[in-house]
Design an enzyme around this catalytic site. Sequence first.
Site, mmCIF file in Angstrom:
data_model
loop_
_atom_site.group_PDB
_atom_site.id
_atom_site.type_symbol
_atom_site.label_atom_id
_atom_site.label_comp_id
_atom_site.label_asym_id
_atom_site.label_seq_id
_atom_site.Cartn_x
_atom_site.Cartn_y
_atom_site.Cartn_z
ATOM 1 N N GLU A 1 0.820 -1.213 0.000
ATOM 2 C CA GLU A 1 0.000 0.000 0.000
ATOM 3 C C GLU A 1 0.854 1.263 0.000
ATOM 4 O O GLU A 1 0.584 2.204 0.747
ATOM 5 C CB GLU A 1 -0.950 -0.013 1.197
ATOM 6 N N ASP B 1 -8.748 -8.678 3.676
ATOM 7 C CA ASP B 1 -8.413 -7.635 4.652
ATOM 8 C C ASP B 1 -9.465 -7.519 5.741
ATOM 9 O O ASP B 1 -10.249 -6.588 5.742
ATOM 10 C CB ASP B 1 -8.259 -6.288 3.940
ATOM 11 N N GLU C 1 -12.975 -2.310 12.035
ATOM 12 C CA GLU C 1 -12.867 -1.545 10.791
ATOM 13 C C GLU C 1 -13.970 -1.906 9.811
ATOM 14 O O GLU C 1 -14.574 -1.028 9.198
ATOM 15 C CB GLU C 1 -11.496 -1.782 10.146
#
Lengths: 705, 705
Positions: free
Chosen positions: B298, B371, B399
Amino acid sequence: MLLRSLLLLLVIVGAAPLCRADDGYRLWLKYDLVADAAQRTQYRAAAQFISSNGSDVVLKTAAAELQRGLQGLLGQPVPLVAKAEGAKRGILLAIDPSANISGGAASKDGYRISMQGRNLVVTGRSGAGVLYGVYALLRQVQTGQPLAGLNLTSSPRIQYRLLNHWDNPNGTVERGYAGSSIWKWYELPQLLDPRYTDYARANASIGINGVAINNVNASARYLTAEYIQKIKALAGVMRPYGIRVYLSVFWAAPKVIGGLKTSDPLDAQVKQWWAAKSDDLYKEIPDFGGFLVKANSEGEPGPQDYGRTHADGANMLATALGAHDGIVMWRAFVYKAGSADRFKQAYEEFKPLDGTFAPKVLVQVKNGPIDFQAREPFHPLFGAMPKTPLVLEVQITQEYLGFASHLVYLAPMFKECLDSDTQTKGPGSTVAKVVDGSLDQHRISGIAGVANIGSDRNWTGHPMGQANWYAFGRLAWDYTLTSKAIATEWTRMTLTREPQAVATIVDVMDRSRDIYVRYTTPLGLHHIMGQNIHYGPEPWLAEAGRPDWTAVYYHKADSVGLGFDRTARGSNALSLYSPGVQQQWGDPKTCPLNYLLWFHHVGWRQPLSTGRTLWNELATRYYTGADSVTWMQQRWASVKPQVDAALHADVTARLDIQRREALWWRDACVLYFQTFSKQPIPAPFAPPTRTLADIKTLVNLYQLK
Amino acid sequence: MLLRSLLLLLVIVGAAPLCRADDGYRLWLKYDLVADAAQRTQYRAAAQFISSNGSDVVLKTAAAELQRGLQGLLGQPVPLVAKAEGAKRGILLAIDPSANISGGAASKDGYRISMQGRNLVVTGRSGAGVLYGVYALLRQVQTGQPLAGLNLTSSPRIQYRLLNHWDNPNGTVERGYAGSSIWKWYELPQLLDPRYTDYARANASIGINGVAINNVNASARYLTAEYIQKIKALAGVMRPYGIRVYLSVFWAAPKVIGGLKTSDPLDAQVKQWWAAKSDDLYKEIPDFGGFLVKANSEGEPGPQDYGRTHADGANMLATALGAHDGIVMWRAFVYKAGSADRFKQAYEEFKPLDGTFAPKVLVQVKNGPIDFQAREPFHPLFGAMPKTPLVLEVQITQEYLGFASHLVYLAPMFKECLDSDTQTKGPGSTVAKVVDGSLDQHRISGIAGVANIGSDRNWTGHPMGQANWYAFGRLAWDYTLTSKAIATEWTRMTLTREPQAVATIVDVMDRSRDIYVRYTTPLGLHHIMGQNIHYGPEPWLAEAGRPDWTAVYYHKADSVGLGFDRTARGSNALSLYSPGVQQQWGDPKTCPLNYLLWFHHVGWRQPLSTGRTLWNELATRYYTGADSVTWMQQRWASVKPQVDAALHADVTARLDIQRREALWWRDACVLYFQTFSKQPIPAPFAPPTRTLADIKTLVNLYQLK
């Protein structure tokens, strides 16, 4: 008797748990038991009941707050009764709209506290007036003043007394140093953090009557139906405390969430959109306060994107408010890249618009012309826009004043601006009189403080930062109060009532801002802090996104001298002030040393009124400033026995940081400016033991991602 | 007698202030007075003194924690004495390095609690072992278990049990929903927030022995001398609780703060820089834990920038650690733009490196291949790298699981992964056995949870989020514990001990994750949440910075059906698993419905094992999932009398939000997928009353600046 002892004990313990460290959450609203037994007996005798018979929601709050406060202070419950009880002495709360309390437009918030027969009566021209009177009465008890013969009348000098929160929807706070935002948008409206109520109480207790809840770099989302429900929930918490909610608005909202093709303020659909939005807001929040706008500033959109003026934008919003009781606060904090002197930008854009703003518009002006520096001359717009009510915007959060690490009491800074004489209508035309509307007979007046409040348990990070929140509120109410009087009041309510300790702490507080200026930006230096983050010194900063974001743009150090020539020989920003001010500040001999380098490029060897050359005076101030932090440490150490241990240790640790960073500033600045002055550090001061390169390394790490 | 009553009262009030709402700060370490008088008497009889005579710092903590806990639970102080007192019954704490406590490499943390004569003895092979034993003993009392005949041996199955904090130097927390970071970098090292100690206590009480304190998207500043002092101060708080501090490192630090021209791991100067940095760290922090690295992921820099491998990078850091007792945790969370299936990326990069990592290196692998989705199949790297110890990384912060608004108990999710059978060494080759090292006889083992902790008073935002922190620690210690057993333990310590209420709450907790999956991503849907913020549904997301940041990349809805074909006909990601797993998951008929759309593109009208078509099953799950939130609300309402009022109200409000957002997810997803399936909402469910366009508006506002 046993039972009574037990109950009393419970009350005491409940109010102030023994042996528990003070975490600062209660702020100045401590309401601990009055320690002096004789005094306590007197207060108890005068407060045997509370009577309040109105249905006004704020009046009810006043009664509840008085009960709560007295229960803690007196160590016994005080009953709320419908009618004064014959033989007993008590406290009556009354709204009397026709009560003779002076104070102009702001007087509906005024109060009187007086004896009537055996009772104390708190009269307000509104529920809010009574509430403010109640807090004033509690303050009397908290600070140990006698109630006998009390006759107190007070009325705020400024009508709109706002906190501005630079809080973002994601929970961060721009320039916040006390944790995250206290507003929890993902939880609203379903969940109301009890902290919201405690926040409202604290504000009401110092007379703050409005809160702009979101960052002036605003998100459009606050204007969506979903967020209006959240704001409504917050407004519902604030309302009983006499506080109105205001919203910072994103200028391009009609495009971004309204689906319109433009945000041109003269476009019919845009006008309609804002009017409808305003109606939506008032439907849900009948006492909604109005809009705060940052437009065409630092990349924010605005009416100039469509060839319109700030007045076109502000007036459109004022029209959108229609018959609703709201205002528009339009910020004058604007500056364009490429302008010869950022100092002049706001003046040049706004002065010509004076007289063109709609009656509901106030123009919000920062205290100084650049941006909340540790010391700035008053903003030249004060006095220059007599046809427009100006809101004074000061910063309570210490963006350029050491974050939450430095003890800097800001009342002297606020006062310095308020007391500045613009001389625009002759001597005595102070900024305060511009702001309160008295100089130009304005119907409305306002003052705004950018909040230093966050999610930290103690609200403000630095425990002494609470005093700045407090002082802002007290000065917004009455700018004639002295910095020392406010510091004394706050210290007695918050830290200790031991007279010597109070005197010591107040002395430290009162000198702290001048000390900060000395070790960071003496003699009128400004904007030489670390880029972006605004932490630590970076006077060498020469490259940034734009010239007026560097440090060298402002200090203009060269082999000749130091300072920004803003006289006619330079940018001529000085010409924006009235002739009297120009005359004093225009001559380096008469210009106050505190403003010297704001207006003059002064030779390194030029003697100043102190008898020292510029270089020697500069170095002296950096050294004595840093040494004064040691003095602050010593004074603080001396009050250790009189202050809660945890709180004392906290401030002690922060003073250690402050001392370290004061040395950092000192060394950075004298070493850097020495590369121009080529002069030695004057005796008796020892040159820094580290190099400029060392210091740069220390500073640079705060620029790392 | 009066005095004794008063003192007792003080103790009681001090421990649990009457009438004060529970703000959640104490977590599960409440230590309120044992309510059952008979039980209390028994405990008091067994705990008349504590004896501990070692000088080990963690042993001292154990004694202090036991004193503190028992004082609250028993309502009387328990003296700490040098030697067991003849006639009295007490608790002895002892370190015995040769004690026979099973458990492999992790066994130095194990403990035994047993009766020896009249005394209870807590034995550990280290101070930390004793400390864990003490918390286990306190847990017995907190949950009302008898102490008579207690004989308890426990040893952690995994050696390195870490929290990973994604906390940034500016105080924000990446994917944090509980306020700001608890670490106050501008205050360190001078000021130690008391909260640090409370944090360490909480972690130690559940067996966590390491903390990576900063975001894996790391700032280089943590490696500067200035920050090492700050980290040292934190390590000093953690050390007495048996917790070691680890650091996430920025790969390019040698360039950015070291002044080198490269960060190539094979460059001699780079090697030297890291070795010197490691020495600096160990000089200040002798028990420093090691490095956590996110590299070439990333946008983060890494060894691949220089044509080197992850192993080159990790091994260089391992060498830099030298003889110091530290480890390198190298994250396998990598994916490149343009890869045909992100699912395969980590495997493809890391599998070939198996056997090339240095002994001090562990590769840290997320539970699933994408993820932290609400449900993922286990990561194919588990079992595929037998020569490398793998750290399991799970996310405690929610998240993708509703932030701090949704009640989702995560132990079932953690367990689902741990219990998954990789079949790489035959049946029973569970992820847990890979992670604890037993499957491949590794000397070291680790597990990491991304923390859900922030500055919010109650630490985790959602009060029930505390249970996820707790469950992570308990499972890291012993993954054979059941989700229900952990939930029961936590509930009894934290919320209530009333059996029916406990059963009700545990039932809600235990079903909550399945419910969440049903109303958000049933049947193996994944990555269809709001872009960037990961809040709310956005299955229509088709444009993003890269294809694998969209939603359509993952669900592949079309007129035929739904789901990502990862069989040999598709991306063939399935081939990364062992044959047994491939066989089961490769056939849509035998693939568990929970993973169906992870591996298959299934026709809308295809009948599933439930008897319903895919479309009808999908809609049914969305509807029943959302309705189950109503069931959760009802169950929670039923325990109101047994739970602290403030805490109950808080959870009630959050359940309201959850219900609202469950409907939001349901309507968004069924309306959106309906545009492909062209099928009606099956009976008995009523079609949404809002349009897809309405929902998009609601979602879009969270993408506004």
